[in-house]
Design a protein around this motif. Sequence first.
Motif, PDB file in Angstrom:
ATOM      1  N   GLY A 281       7.543  -7.654  -0.043  1.00 42.94           N
ATOM      2  CA  GLY A 281       6.269  -7.118  -0.676  1.00 42.94           C
ATOM      3  C   GLY A 281       5.619  -6.283   0.329  1.00 42.94           C
ATOM      4  N   THR A 282       6.407  -5.844   1.553  1.00 38.06           N
ATOM      5  CA  THR A 282       5.822  -4.704   2.451  1.00 38.06           C
ATOM      6  C   THR A 282       5.876  -3.426   1.870  1.00 38.06           C
ATOM      7  N   VAL A 283       4.596  -2.571   1.786  1.00 36.88           N
ATOM      8  CA  VAL A 283       4.562  -1.411   0.998  1.00 36.88           C
ATOM      9  C   VAL A 283       4.787  -0.517   2.205  1.00 36.88           C
ATOM     10  N   ARG A 284       5.797   0.616   2.219  1.00 41.17           N
ATOM     11  CA  ARG A 284       5.923   1.636   2.950  1.00 41.17           C
ATOM     12  C   ARG A 284       5.330   2.964   2.377  1.00 41.17           C
ATOM     13  N   ALA A 285       5.032   3.556   3.554  1.00 38.51           N
ATOM     14  CA  ALA A 285       4.440   4.929   3.135  1.00 38.51           C
ATOM     15  C   ALA A 285       5.884   5.922   2.939  1.00 38.51           C
ATOM     16  N   LYS A 301       7.049  -7.585  -6.396  1.00 38.60           N
ATOM     17  CA  LYS A 301       7.077  -7.696  -4.913  1.00 38.60           C
ATOM     18  C   LYS A 301       5.717  -7.338  -4.265  1.00 38.60           C
ATOM     19  N   ALA A 302       4.687  -6.451  -4.930  1.00 34.28           N
ATOM     20  CA  ALA A 302       3.636  -6.140  -4.317  1.00 34.28           C
ATOM     21  C   ALA A 302       2.351  -6.292  -5.074  1.00 34.28           C
ATOM     22  N   THR A 303       2.692  -6.597  -6.293  1.00 33.53           N
ATOM     23  CA  THR A 303       1.514  -6.500  -7.351  1.00 33.53           C
ATOM     24  C   THR A 303       0.978  -7.952  -7.807  1.00 33.53           C
ATOM     25  N   ASP A 304      -0.284  -8.275  -7.523  1.00 37.16           N
ATOM     26  CA  ASP A 304      -0.829  -9.634  -7.694  1.00 37.16           C
ATOM     27  C   ASP A 304      -1.603  -9.671  -9.081  1.00 37.16           C
ATOM     28  N   ALA A 305      -2.270  -8.686  -9.336  1.00 36.78           N
ATOM     29  CA  ALA A 305      -2.892  -8.533 -10.599  1.00 36.78           C
ATOM     30  C   ALA A 305      -2.943  -7.083 -10.950  1.00 36.78           C
ATOM     31  N   LEU A 306      -3.222  -6.944 -12.139  1.00 31.66           N
ATOM     32  CA  LEU A 306      -3.089  -5.781 -13.015  1.00 31.66           C
ATOM     33  C   LEU A 306      -4.113  -5.466 -14.091  1.00 31.66           C
ATOM     34  N   ILE A 307      -4.767  -4.112 -14.036  1.00 32.45           N
ATOM     35  CA  ILE A 307      -5.571  -3.499 -14.911  1.00 32.45           C
ATOM     36  C   ILE A 307      -5.027  -2.615 -15.705  1.00 32.45           C
ATOM     37  N   THR A 308      -5.014  -2.917 -16.838  1.00 32.61           N
ATOM     38  CA  THR A 308      -4.014  -1.862 -17.980  1.00 32.61           C
ATOM     39  C   THR A 308      -4.882  -1.937 -19.099  1.00 32.61           C
ATOM     40  N   ASN A 309      -4.359  -0.555 -19.849  1.00 31.67           N
ATOM     41  CA  ASN A 309      -4.876  -0.336 -21.154  1.00 31.67           C
ATOM     42  C   ASN A 309      -4.059  -1.068 -22.168  1.00 31.67           C
ATOM     43  N   PHE A 310      -4.115  -1.040 -23.568  1.00 27.74           N
ATOM     44  CA  PHE A 310      -3.202  -1.595 -24.570  1.00 27.74           C
ATOM     45  C   PHE A 310      -2.235  -0.603 -24.911  1.00 27.74           C
ATOM     46  N   HIS A 311      -0.894  -0.953 -24.883  1.00 30.34           N
ATOM     47  CA  HIS A 311       0.148   0.108 -25.127  1.00 30.34           C
ATOM     48  C   HIS A 311       0.889   0.055 -26.250  1.00 30.34           C
TER      49      HIS A 311
END
Length: 354
Positions: A281-285, A301-311
Amino acid sequence: MINNERPACALSTKDFYYDLPQDRIAQTPLEPRDSSRLMVLNRRNQSIGHRIFHDVIDYLNPGDVLVLNDSKVIPARIYGRKADTGVQIETVLLRDLGHNRWETIVRPGRRCKAGTTILFGDGLLRAEVLECTAEGNRIMQFSFDSTRENFFSLLDRVGQMPLPPYITEQLQDNDRYQTVYARTEGSAAAPTAGLHFTRELLEKLRDKGVAIAPVMLHVGLGTFRPVKETEITDHVMHTEFFSVPAASAELINSRRAAGGRVICVGTTSCRTLESASDADGTVRAMSGDTGIFIYPGYRFKATDALITNFHLPESTLLMLVSAFYDREKMLAAYRTAVAERYRFFSFGDAMFIE
């Protein structure tokens, strides 16, 4: 190019279908931006809540970090004429290849062979077709008077916003298809989950102790391309250019190490982080092209929550959110959204999955 290892998956494209009445497709954005509705999905207790988007502040905690895609949509649809015959040509800019070279879609394509010259804006902008790609797109070399204007300022004058095909009404204000934090020009479509944020809401989040970490992924029109394969594992994702600045990577890693959550705004921010993350989960530049395809079975790996539209039904975006929660529960939530008359797609309402 970064491609995530594909997990085993026995699902077919039709497993991501849901029925959507035409009148649920939002044609215009709401004002103010944060007045859209917000469906809240809690993965722990499997509950569904109904709020207004500005209430999202109630679900973010001090120490969390909000990851935003700051790519800016360009007026990528331009109409010109062939220099030799005057035939009208529609061109959509897909991908910046550097030095004023772009991968494009042209219509009618049969009239645009290598060597064709197209004039835009009464000759303010010229393009020569260099080659035809295997997918049928065109590589074009653009030229203009660089002593007077740059390429993007010219586009502002001669181009139009490339709205999704399901939006049939004319957009009155181009800024409404742009996030308030858009900065890096290059997208052919908006990272639409971010359209709900106002500057005031972002400032309130900062005051609460939520950090803001910008990343960038230039959204291509491939995001609207339907999945035509029967088995989703046969689908090949389009590639898009992304970048994670060093300051954002450091901020995300430090917040997460201290117990904060990483909340991605939109599937593009999510795909960017997942492309730039190590197994722990370590994010690299980093920056580069990503063709990551996320569907059920993927381990985030790195996403704990998500804001999104309806697809869209049967879309790769619906497959991604189904991977983040659960396919059947996600489709049940979509059916609830239809019944509750939520607004769908780019100018529609939002969902917070925690």
